[in-house]
Every structure is written in C-alpha cells, then in structure tokens.
Design an enzyme around this catalytic site. Structure first.
Site, PDB file in Angstrom:
ATOM      1  N   GLU A 236     -17.466 -12.915  -1.640  1.00 22.28           N
ATOM      2  CA  GLU A 236     -18.264 -13.134  -0.422  1.00 22.28           C
ATOM      3  C   GLU A 236     -19.085 -11.884  -0.087  1.00 22.28           C
ATOM      4  OE1 GLU A 236     -14.760 -14.371   1.835  1.00 22.28           O
ATOM      5  OE2 GLU A 236     -15.810 -16.217   2.350  1.00 22.28           O
TER       6      GLU A 236
ATOM      7  N   GLU B  15      -9.249 -18.915  -2.582  1.00 18.72           N
ATOM      8  CA  GLU B  15      -8.611 -19.259  -1.299  1.00 18.72           C
ATOM      9  C   GLU B  15      -7.903 -20.607  -1.366  1.00 18.72           C
ATOM     10  OE1 GLU B  15     -11.479 -17.785  -1.656  1.00 18.72           O
ATOM     11  OE2 GLU B  15     -11.714 -16.226  -0.129  1.00 18.72           O
TER      12      GLU B  15
HETATM   13  N1  COA Z   1      -4.022  -9.255  -0.410  1.00 16.48           N
HETATM   14  C1  COA Z   1      -2.901  -8.517  -0.322  1.00 16.48           C
HETATM   15  N2  COA Z   1      -2.230  -8.069  -1.388  1.00 16.48           N
HETATM   16  C2  COA Z   1      -2.723  -8.369  -2.589  1.00 16.48           C
HETATM   17  C3  COA Z   1      -3.884  -9.138  -2.759  1.00 16.48           C
HETATM   18  C4  COA Z   1      -4.548  -9.594  -1.602  1.00 16.48           C
HETATM   19  N3  COA Z   1      -5.651 -10.313  -1.674  1.00 16.48           N
HETATM   20  N4  COA Z   1      -4.123  -9.284  -4.088  1.00 16.48           N
HETATM   21  C5  COA Z   1      -3.148  -8.621  -4.716  1.00 16.48           C
HETATM   22  N5  COA Z   1      -2.306  -8.065  -3.819  1.00 16.48           N
HETATM   23  C6  COA Z   1      -1.146  -7.216  -4.110  1.00 16.48           C
HETATM   24  C7  COA Z   1      -0.066  -7.977  -4.851  1.00 16.48           C
HETATM   25  O1  COA Z   1       0.801  -8.623  -3.945  1.00 16.48           O
HETATM   26  C8  COA Z   1       0.616  -6.868  -5.620  1.00 16.48           C
HETATM   27  O2  COA Z   1       1.471  -6.197  -4.713  1.00 16.48           O
HETATM   28  P1  COA Z   1       2.859  -5.577  -5.227  1.00 16.48           P
HETATM   29  O3  COA Z   1       2.479  -4.582  -6.279  1.00 16.48           O
HETATM   30  O4  COA Z   1       3.449  -4.998  -4.000  1.00 16.48           O
HETATM   31  O5  COA Z   1       3.643  -6.735  -5.782  1.00 16.48           O
HETATM   32  C9  COA Z   1      -0.518  -5.917  -5.942  1.00 16.48           C
HETATM   33  O6  COA Z   1      -1.563  -6.223  -5.019  1.00 16.48           O
HETATM   34  C10 COA Z   1      -1.065  -6.065  -7.349  1.00 16.48           C
HETATM   35  O7  COA Z   1      -1.379  -7.437  -7.570  1.00 16.48           O
HETATM   36  P2  COA Z   1      -0.969  -8.179  -8.919  1.00 16.48           P
HETATM   37  O8  COA Z   1      -1.304  -9.600  -8.735  1.00 16.48           O
HETATM   38  O9  COA Z   1       0.419  -7.840  -9.280  1.00 16.48           O
HETATM   39  O10 COA Z   1      -1.955  -7.463  -9.956  1.00 16.48           O
HETATM   40  P3  COA Z   1      -2.740  -8.096 -11.177  1.00 16.48           P
HETATM   41  O11 COA Z   1      -3.493  -6.979 -11.759  1.00 16.48           O
HETATM   42  O12 COA Z   1      -1.819  -8.888 -12.023  1.00 16.48           O
HETATM   43  O13 COA Z   1      -3.772  -9.140 -10.541  1.00 16.48           O
HETATM   44  C11 COA Z   1      -5.472  -9.925  -9.029  1.00 16.48           C
HETATM   45  C12 COA Z   1      -4.812  -8.697  -9.711  1.00 16.48           C
HETATM   46  C13 COA Z   1      -6.480  -9.394  -8.044  1.00 16.48           C
HETATM   47  C14 COA Z   1      -6.152 -10.804 -10.063  1.00 16.48           C
HETATM   48  C15 COA Z   1      -4.397 -10.741  -8.303  1.00 16.48           C
HETATM   49  O14 COA Z   1      -3.625  -9.877  -7.503  1.00 16.48           O
HETATM   50  C16 COA Z   1      -4.908 -11.822  -7.418  1.00 16.48           C
HETATM   51  O15 COA Z   1      -5.256 -12.887  -7.869  1.00 16.48           O
HETATM   52  N6  COA Z   1      -4.936 -11.565  -6.097  1.00 16.48           N
HETATM   53  C17 COA Z   1      -5.239 -12.555  -5.109  1.00 16.48           C
HETATM   54  C18 COA Z   1      -6.698 -12.757  -4.978  1.00 16.48           C
HETATM   55  C19 COA Z   1      -6.961 -13.760  -3.887  1.00 16.48           C
HETATM   56  O16 COA Z   1      -6.358 -14.794  -3.778  1.00 16.48           O
HETATM   57  N7  COA Z   1      -7.939 -13.409  -3.069  1.00 16.48           N
HETATM   58  C20 COA Z   1      -8.366 -14.248  -2.031  1.00 16.48           C
HETATM   59  C21 COA Z   1      -7.613 -13.908  -0.817  1.00 16.48           C
HETATM   60  S1  COA Z   1      -8.176 -14.904   0.493  1.00 16.48           S
END
Ligand code: COA
Length: 680
Positions: free
Chosen positions: A103, A123
């Site tokens: 966004e 989302e």
């Molecule tokens: N908000 C808060 N915390 C988040 C986050 C978010 N949007 N995205 C990731 N984190 C945190 C995870 O909980 C994890 O925390 P921890 O280490 O305490 O367990 C840490 O960040 C690392 O994330 P992780 O998923 O383990 O790393 P990754 O490298 O495997 O994947 C992403 C990275 C970004 C691809 C994945 O975290 C992801 O898909 N995040 C969500 C994205 C999302 O849904 N965004 C829209 C939100 S409305």
C-alpha cells in the site's frame, strides 16, 4: 530510537525505515514516516526515495496491534499525506512487499524493485481487507484491462504473492534493478521515465467491466474460500473501487478493515499466524543447538519411505535409501519426481541433478556417512527393532536414528540402542512429499539438540514440525480416534454417514470423517482397533460397524466400497442403502431408539470431544501448548485455519458451551469418555 530517518542526499529526500525484523508499520513507524514526509515537504524537496534497511521492505501493518484500538496517526492518512505531498516519491523495494508495504508503494509515484522481490496483499489470510487503500489502489494500478482487474481480484482475494517480473509486466512496477538498489534508485531520477510523474494511483481510471463480471468472480471466490469470509469482503471492496471514486471507497475499506479486526475469523487467523511461528520454538529446545545434516538414510522404499525421500531430495538433501528391492525404491522415487516435474515443482533440467543425490541399495553400509536415518518400514515392532539395530551398527555414534511409526512406542523400537539420546520419532503424514505436518516425537531420553535438529529438518523440508510426547497415536491420530469414536456414537444413535460428513463439511472441514476413512482406507483403523481391543475399557461403548464393513471387504474408495459406494474410476461417494441398513440393524440389536441430531448438535459434540481430548493431551504433557495441537489439526487434518484449530475454536466457544456439549456427549455414551480436569 526513531525507526524512520530522513536525510537529504544529492537533492533527494531519503526516507529510511529501519524496524526489524520485517519493518512492520507499527505506531512508531507510522509516526516517523509522517514526520519525515512533513520535514521533506518543509525543506521544499521535489523528489524523494522511500527505502528500508534490513531483510525486507515493509512487510505489512503490525499484526500484534490489531487486537487493540487503532492509534493515530492512522496508516491511510499517512499514505494520503505522502501521495498528496508536492514531492515525487519513489519506492525502492526488496524482500517481501506485503500489505501495508504494498500500500505504501502504491501511494508513491514510482516503484522499482530488485529482481527477487515479491509483492502481495495477504490481509485476506488474516481474515481482513487491507486498511490503507490496498483494495482501492490495486485495481487502479493494474486494472487497465479486464486481465489486470482479474489479477487485482486474485491478489486481494487469495493473498498470493507475485514476482517483480509479473508486476512489471502488468505495469505495477516501473523497473527491476539488477545492481545496487540505492544507486539505481537515485539514478532513476535521471532517467527519461522520471521526467513526468504519472497521475497518482488513487486518481487513475480502470477498465469498465461487463455487467456480470462481479457475480462471476463471486462464484469463483466463494468456491475457493471454503467457509472463510474475508475473500468475499475483499471482492466487495474492489467492487466499491469500480463504483465510487477513491475518496469514497477508501473510508469504506477502512471501516470494513476495522470491523473485521474484531471478527472471530480474523482473531482465529491471527492466532494461527503467530502459532505457526511459535510452534517451532517449544521450551524443550530453548538453548539447544541443532546438528548440521546433509545426507539422510531412509529405510523402506514404499509409499511412505519414497514420499519422505522425495521431500528430502526436493529440499536439496542427499538420500541413501535402504530397500530390499532397490529397483522398486528407484522406480517409486522416479515416479514421485516425475510428478513434481508435472506439478511444476521441479524443472526438467534439475531432475537429473536431484536424482544424482539419490542412492538405493539393500546394503545398510550406505547409511554409514548419513547424519540422520528415518525408518519407514511397516508397522511391526520386531521388524522396526531389527532395522534400528542395523542402523546403529552401521552409522556413527552421534547419528540421529528416527522412526516414522504412527502408533508404536519409539522406546520399544529403540530398546537395544546405545545412546538413547539420539532416538526420536519423526511422524510424517501420507503422502509425505505433500503433507505439511511432521510430528516430532520425543522419548524421555531424546536430547534437546536432537529435537532442535528435528525442527531444523522440518524447516528444511518446508514442513511444520510439532513436538509431541509418547501416547497412542501421539497428538494427531489420538485426536482423530476420539473424533471418530464420537462420530460412531452418533451413527449408532440416529445419524447416518452422509449427515455427519455434511455437518462437518459445513463446519469447514474439507471432508467428513466417513468420506475421509473411505479415502485413506479402512484397514489401518481396523488393525489398530484389534491391537487395542485387549486394553479397551469394558465400560466404553464400542461400535463395530466399521469392523463389519471391513469383514465385508469394504475397505473404502480403493476397493470400490466402504462407508459409501464408488462407481468404477470415480471418487465421488454415493450413499449406499446397505450401509444404512447395517447401521439401523446395529441400533435395533442394541435396543437403541434412533433419534435425530441436527447439524449444529453434531458439530458441537464433535468439537467438544476434540477440545476434551486436546485438554487431556495437555494435562498429560504430550503437547507443550494448546497452539501445538491447533497446528497439528490445521496442517495434518485439514481443520479450517479460519477457525484457528480446535483448541482455539473451543476457547472462542467458551468453557461453559464446551462443558454443556460434553454433558450431552457423556450422557449419550455413559462410561465412554474421560473428561479433562478443565471440563469436569
Ligand atoms: N506484524 C507483526 N509481526 C510480524 C509481521 C507483521 N506484519 N510479519 C512478521 N512478523 C514477525 C513474526 O511474527 C516473527 O516474529 P518472531 O520472530 O517473534 O516469531 C518475525 O516477524 C519474523 O517473521 P517470520 O515470518 O518468522 O519471517 P520470514 O522471513 O519467514 O517471513 C514474511 C517474513 C514477511 C514473509 C512473513 O513474516 C509474513 O508473511 N508476514 C506477514 C505479512 C502480512 O500478513 N502482512 C499484512 C499484515 S496486515
């Protein structure tokens, strides 16, 4: 420390977000970004770059804030401020540009990214619609034609990510950079493309769509959603974009986002999101160190062994398969790898190099250099004991020896092994190259390092490892046995397979318990019930209808009949009056007056039994945490993610509601259930 910094370099405003681990748009980041835009505007800057430090561009809003009331500055306002500022902004992206990150990029004037960057609006996978203009800007960014509109819908409603090249092709990206992102971002402003800033994304027009466009899309989305409601919310939000201007559509989207934050489905999906990350960090491996591993020995080249081997090979590991018929092992692997080629998981060129990491022999000496061995021979204690003894004889003293048993006690299998700290259960689910769950079964002797290595293996295989202790069926199959037993009591007392199956499907399960038995085959359950018969509590109701089906050689789909009938070559279950006769006869013989159960009664009883068994599993310390059980059921048994798993679903339903359903269950079958302390 302020997670957002503003600097001026070469007449460019450089705004850097640095908020590990994934630059989520937490309150402090929103605040910092708003201030940076303000400062750059006050400095009279004309051009600026938004970039991120660390492993990724902004990966979304901060999910941990979603359970609390939103705090100013709100994300849509910050992005509007950015879009409306007199500065021409370029988003310079790397990593995963997700949700609030995408966004942010769409609120900028230009977008460039490194080649391996991926983009998405996930989302929907959290039961939400984007909250800062995602559904309103994306169709305006991509929707020059119907194909672009369809892509925007697909991205919002499925949450899938797309590559930089796909986004470039659709016009969503201005350039892919191959060298230094920062240098190329600066150089971009020298390029002819940058001479005229395009119309802001929120003000762009999109292709007009045929009258039936959204109703057709709705059918598609509904079919894929399997009970999840957010995909339809996303579709509706995109429809607003086509019917109103941005200034009207965006507040509607925001309102829906805020409402959905409190929905049961979003709460459950957020629970699943965090559980997915916590599950790999049980207390049992705190401070433990995983061993390194490169080559895995697998004993047994049948369905299970070759599935595990394929999974290891596709993950880049070497595999030494020990199989009495090496040709069979090789053929099975070849078949599964060819399947991976067909499904696009492996390209033709890589096929040979993957196969070159595989050896199959009937000689245990090939296990000598392996780091981990997994036995996957059939469920016979003495056979498995012999396999373990041979592995121990040929492998190094520290090599991990694992059993894939579903029901046997790993301690019994490992009786003769020195150094029992290296013994672990690695319970894969069939087909092992597809199913995501791996139960990591600890014995009282398994070392923390061996458990940590097992979790590292699960991660390498892209599976969800869940720690379990020893009990019959471990976590997953023990829960399944209780669930099936309750289904059988319903059957004996008045329901029929198709009704129970349909009720559980409408709860969100991909299949009901009887269709599932037919799919997997009734033989294993039959053998297990025979095995457990001597130890069965005589006061427990035992419903022998499944056994009667097996005695009639109705073993399920593969034999053409089971709980249902199957036409030649068809997987579609057809109700068989003979089965219903069998059920009626059983009830009659037992003097049961059959009664009717409505769907919600069936669902409540079935979920209450799962919750009860889960609580008992926790009491007995077979699972460390309720979230472990939820992950087992979601990844191994198709429990709907949007319900968060049975333990989460039970906590959402509330203790009193579960207790009330358990009261019905225990009155229905006195003496048949042990209640967990929580539900007494
Ligand atoms: N908000 C808060 N915390 C988040 C986050 C978010 N949007 N995205 C990731 N984190 C945190 C995870 O909980 C994890 O925390 P921890 O280490 O305490 O367990 C840490 O960040 C690392 O994330 P992780 O998923 O383990 O790393 P990754 O490298 O495997 O994947 C992403 C990275 C970004 C691809 C994945 O975290 C992801 O898909 N995040 C969500 C994205 C999302 O849904 N965004 C829209 C939100 S409305």
């Amino acid at each position: 420390m302020n997670p957002v910094t503003y600097a001026v370099e070469d007449d460019l405003a450089i705004v850097t977000i640095d908020h590990p681990p994934v630059n989520a748009m937490s309150l402090s980041v929103r605040d910092g970004l708003a201030q940076a835009i303000e400062a750059a505007t006050a400095d009279g800057m004309h051009q600026g770059i938004v970039r991120c430090n660390g492993r990724t561009f902004v990966a979304g809003g901060d999910i941990s804030e979603f359970g609390h009331p939103p705090q100013e500055p709100h994300l849509p306002d910050v992005y509007q401020h950015l879009e409306d500022s007199p500065i021409t902004w370029l988003a310079a992206m790397h990593g995963t540009v997700l949700g609030g990150g995408f966004e942010l990029a769409m609120a900028c004037d230009f977008r460039i990214a490194t080649a391996n960057t991926r983009f998405g609006l996930p989302e929907v996978t959290l039961g939400l619609v984007p909250g800062a203009g995602g559904t309103q800007r994306l169709p305006r960014l991509l929707g020059k034609d119907i194909k672009g509109m369809e892509l925007a819908i697909d991205l919002c409603c499925s949450g899938r990510m797309i590559s930089a090249s796909e986004l470039l092709e659709t016009g969503g990206l201005d350039a892919i950079v191959s060298e230094s992102l920062d240098n190329e971002a600066k150089a971009f402003f020298e390029s002819p493309t940058a001479e005229n800033a395009p119309v802001a994304v929120s003000k762009r027009s999109m292709a007009s769509v045929p009258a039936d466009f959204f109703s057709t899309q709705k059918e598609k989305v509904l079919k894929a959603a399997r009970g999840a409601t957010a995909p339809l919310d996303n579709l509706e939000a995109i429809e607003w974009a086509t019917r109103t201007d941005f200034a009207q559509g965006q507040p509607l989207e925001r309102q829906r986002h805020l409402t959905l934050r409190n929905s049961d489905q979003s709460v459950a999906l957020r629970h699943a999101f965090f559980a997915q990350r916590s599950v790999a960090k049980p207390a049992a491996i705190k401070d433990a160190t995983a061993h390194s591993f490169h080559t895995i020995a697998i004993v047994g080249g049948g369905l299970m062994g070759s599935g595990i081997a394929t999974s290891c090979l596709l993950a880049g590991l070497g595999v030494r398969m020990i199989e009495v018929n090496p040709d069979t092992g090789l053929q099975n692997i070849d078949k599964l790898l060819q399947g991976a080629v067909k499904r696009g998981k492996l390209d033709n060129d890589s096929y040979q190099s993957v196969l070159s990491r595989f050896t199959c022999s009937d000689d245990y000496r090939i296990a000598a250099e392996c780091d981990i061995a997994i036995e996957a021979v059939f469920e016979d204690l003495s056979v498995k004991q012999q396999v373990f003894a041979k592995l121990a004889q040929h492998m190094g003293d520290d090599a991990i020896i694992a059993t894939n048993t579903s029901y046997l006690n790993p301690l019994d299998i490992a009786q003769s092994i020195d150094n029992p700290a290296r013994i672990v259960g690695l319970h894969f689910f069939s087909p092992a190259h597809v199913m995501k769950l791996l139960e990591i079964v600890r014995t009282p002797n398994t070392s923390a390092d061996v458990l940590a290595t097992s979790f590292a293996l699960a991660k390498k295989l892209k599976k969800t490892g869940v720690l379990a202790g020893i009990c019959d069926g471990f976590i997953g199959n023990r829960m399944l046995a209780a669930y099936r037993r309750q289904a059988d009591y319903l059957l004996a007392d008045g329901a029929y397979p198709e009704q129970i199956d349909s009720a559980m499907r409408s709860y969100g399960m991909p299949m009901g318990p009887y269709e599932l038995q037919d799919l997997t085959g009734l033989q294993i359950g039959y053998a297990n019930r025979k095995r457990l018969a001597p130890a069965r509590d005589p006061s427990e109701r035992y419903i022998p209808i499944a056994d009667q089906l097996c005695e009639l050689e109705r073993f399920g789909q593969r034999s053409g009949a089971g709980w249902y009938l199957y036409e030649e070559g068809s997987r579609k279950p057809v109700t068989d009056p003979k089965v219903n006769d069998l059920i009626n006869r059983y009830s009659e013989l037992q003097g049961i007056t059959r009664k009717s159960f409505d769907d919600s009664d069936i669902q409540q009883r079935m979920i209450a039994i799962l919750a009860n068994e889960g609580e008992r599993i926790l009491e007995e310390k077979i699972a460390e945490r309720a979230l472990d059980i939820d992950m087992v059921k979601i990844h191994g048994y198709g429990f709907p993610r949007w319900r968060g798993g049975p333990m989460h679903a039970a906590s959402q339903a509330g203790d009193s509601s579960i207790k009330e359903a358990l009261h019905r269950v225990t009155t229905q079958s006195p003496g048949s259930w042990t209640l967990a302390k929580k539900y007494l």
